[in-house]
Write a protein that holds these residues in place. Structure first.
Motif, PDB file in Angstrom:
ATOM      1  N   ASN A 123       0.848  -1.194   0.000  1.00  0.00           N
ATOM      2  CA  ASN A 123       0.000   0.000   0.000  1.00  0.00           C
ATOM      3  C   ASN A 123       0.887   1.249   0.000  1.00  0.00           C
ATOM      4  O   ASN A 123       1.855   1.328   0.754  1.00  0.00           O
ATOM      5  N   PRO A 124       0.586   2.248  -0.838  1.00  0.00           N
ATOM      6  CA  PRO A 124       1.428   3.453  -0.897  1.00  0.00           C
ATOM      7  C   PRO A 124       1.581   4.157   0.448  1.00  0.00           C
ATOM      8  O   PRO A 124       2.656   4.674   0.770  1.00  0.00           O
ATOM      9  N   PHE A 125       0.514   4.164   1.245  1.00  0.00           N
ATOM     10  CA  PHE A 125       0.579   4.836   2.543  1.00  0.00           C
ATOM     11  C   PHE A 125       1.470   4.060   3.513  1.00  0.00           C
ATOM     12  O   PHE A 125       2.233   4.648   4.281  1.00  0.00           O
ATOM     13  N   THR A 126       1.381   2.733   3.465  1.00  0.00           N
ATOM     14  CA  THR A 126       2.254   1.910   4.300  1.00  0.00           C
ATOM     15  C   THR A 126       3.705   2.071   3.872  1.00  0.00           C
ATOM     16  O   THR A 126       4.609   2.163   4.711  1.00  0.00           O
ATOM     17  N   ALA A 127       3.931   2.092   2.558  1.00  0.00           N
ATOM     18  CA  ALA A 127       5.293   2.259   2.042  1.00  0.00           C
ATOM     19  C   ALA A 127       5.869   3.607   2.470  1.00  0.00           C
ATOM     20  O   ALA A 127       7.029   3.694   2.884  1.00  0.00           O
ATOM     21  N   ALA A 128       5.042   4.662   2.386  1.00  0.00           N
ATOM     22  CA  ALA A 128       5.501   5.995   2.782  1.00  0.00           C
ATOM     23  C   ALA A 128       5.771   6.061   4.280  1.00  0.00           C
ATOM     24  O   ALA A 128       6.742   6.694   4.719  1.00  0.00           O
ATOM     25  N   ALA A 129       4.913   5.388   5.069  1.00  0.00           N
ATOM     26  CA  ALA A 129       5.111   5.387   6.526  1.00  0.00           C
ATOM     27  C   ALA A 129       6.409   4.678   6.899  1.00  0.00           C
ATOM     28  O   ALA A 129       7.160   5.144   7.761  1.00  0.00           O
ATOM     29  N   GLY A 130       6.688   3.557   6.240  1.00  0.00           N
ATOM     30  CA  GLY A 130       7.932   2.841   6.503  1.00  0.00           C
ATOM     31  C   GLY A 130       9.143   3.676   6.160  1.00  0.00           C
ATOM     32  O   GLY A 130      10.120   3.721   6.917  1.00  0.00           O
ATOM     33  N   ALA A 131       9.086   4.352   5.014  1.00  0.00           N
ATOM     34  CA  ALA A 131      10.194   5.213   4.617  1.00  0.00           C
ATOM     35  C   ALA A 131      10.372   6.380   5.580  1.00  0.00           C
ATOM     36  O   ALA A 131      11.498   6.770   5.917  1.00  0.00           O
ATOM     37  N   PHE A 132       9.246   6.919   6.056  1.00  0.00           N
ATOM     38  CA  PHE A 132       9.305   8.044   6.987  1.00  0.00           C
ATOM     39  C   PHE A 132       9.983   7.647   8.288  1.00  0.00           C
ATOM     40  O   PHE A 132      10.888   8.335   8.766  1.00  0.00           O
ATOM     41  N   PHE A 133       9.553   6.536   8.867  1.00  0.00           N
ATOM     42  CA  PHE A 133      10.116   6.121  10.152  1.00  0.00           C
ATOM     43  C   PHE A 133      11.578   5.718  10.009  1.00  0.00           C
ATOM     44  O   PHE A 133      12.364   5.890  10.939  1.00  0.00           O
ATOM     45  N   LEU A 134      11.937   5.186   8.863  1.00  0.00           N
ATOM     46  CA  LEU A 134      13.338   4.855   8.638  1.00  0.00           C
ATOM     47  C   LEU A 134      14.181   6.128   8.545  1.00  0.00           C
ATOM     48  O   LEU A 134      15.349   6.143   8.933  1.00  0.00           O
ATOM     49  N   GLY A 135      13.580   7.202   8.044  1.00  0.00           N
ATOM     50  CA  GLY A 135      14.297   8.463   7.916  1.00  0.00           C
ATOM     51  C   GLY A 135      14.335   9.298   9.184  1.00  0.00           C
ATOM     52  O   GLY A 135      15.073  10.284   9.252  1.00  0.00           O
ATOM     53  N   VAL A 136      13.546   8.902  10.196  1.00  0.00           N
ATOM     54  CA  VAL A 136      13.516   9.669  11.443  1.00  0.00           C
ATOM     55  C   VAL A 136      14.880   9.708  12.116  1.00  0.00           C
ATOM     56  O   VAL A 136      15.202  10.652  12.846  1.00  0.00           O
ATOM     57  N   ARG A 137      15.704   8.690  11.855  1.00  0.00           N
ATOM     58  CA  ARG A 137      17.034   8.661  12.480  1.00  0.00           C
ATOM     59  C   ARG A 137      17.825   9.920  12.156  1.00  0.00           C
ATOM     60  O   ARG A 137      18.685  10.337  12.935  1.00  0.00           O
TER      61      ARG A 137
END
Length: 259
Positions: free
Chosen positions: A83-97
């Motif tokens: 799902n695009p929203f799930t994919a974006a959420a995963g990328a976002f949390f990975l970038g929080v670092r």
């Protein structure tokens, strides 16, 4: 990581001026990291195009997001049918670092306020690794600037080349280019895991991801991996009073024997 958190590098006074060009080693190291990692933007361009994104969409991700692991996570999840929203959420949390890198680098670099929004775009794994390794503020600023500029320019140029050349490569999955950026990320991350808490957290995150991959939709396992940090810190916090109590009892016992 409270007690074992890696301390900010000591900012030592600037060395006296001499004719040996002390900035040269910093520039050399920064260029080496920038060029080596920047060339892997080609792999992202190919992978992104193979996942169905257009050239403009692929280039926009590199220009605006500019954090390789998150970009690969996004297009990888989309390619797997996530799902695009799930994919974006995963990328976002990975970038929080990168936000945590920014907290450390802001004190070390001490840049003028007007430059901070621009510098924030370059706060990534590679620039943080080079900057934190420097002994002085001058060297840290040089390392950050050279690494960030080199990597940003090369990453975006090679992203464009990869997106345009994806058709010539045929089946992009067969090349395994999506593993290039994660491999570079792990190579840079491993030396930074200096404490037992950091190493345990990383190991737990790997276990969580591997366990979640077969049962959760694409893009979701990386969100599950984020649970490793609070779980390890919670367990460590509970264990600390026990260690203190044991230490106190041992100390009292020794005092009693001394009497």
């Amino acid at each position: 990581m409270a007690a074992e958190q890696t301390a900010l590098p000591e900012i030592r006074p600037e060395p006296p001026e001499s004719g040996d060009k002390p900035d040269a080693p910093v520039v050399r190291d920064a260029l080496g990291v920038g060029v080596a990692v920047g060339l892997s933007g080609f792999a992202f361009g190919v992978t992104s195009a193979g996942s169905g994104l257009g050239v403009l969409q692929t280039c926009a991700l590199s220009l605006l997001v500019f954090t390789g692991a998150s970009q690969f996570a996004l297009v990888g999840a989309l390619a797997a049918g996530g799902n695009p929203f799930t994919a974006a959420a995963g990328a976002f949390f990975l970038g929080v670092r990168n936000a945590f890198y920014g907290l450390r680098l802001s004190q070390l670099l001490a840049l003028p306020r007007v430059l901070r929004p621009l510098a924030a775009q370059w706060v990534i794994d590679e620039t943080a690794a080079v900057t934190l390794a420097q002994p002085t503020r001058r060297a840290a600023r040089i390392g950050f600037t050279v690494t960030g500029l080199t990597l940003y320019v090369l990453w975006n140029l090679t992203t464009l080349a990869g997106a345009l050349g994806a058709e010539a490569l045929g089946d992009t999955d067969a090349w395994g280019l999506d593993a290039a950026s994660p491999a570079v990320f792990l190579a840079l991350l491993a030396p930074m895991l200096k404490t037992s808490t950091e190493r345990i957290t990383a190991a737990c995150a790997v276990v969580l991801v591997l366990g979640a991959l077969p049962v959760l939709p694409a893009g979701t396992p990386v969100l599950v991996a984020a649970l490793a940090a609070p779980v390890v810190l919670f367990l460590k916090g509970r264990d600390a009073p026990t260690h203190r109590a044991t230490h106190d009892r041992a100390g009292n016992s020794e005092k009693g024997e001394a009497r």
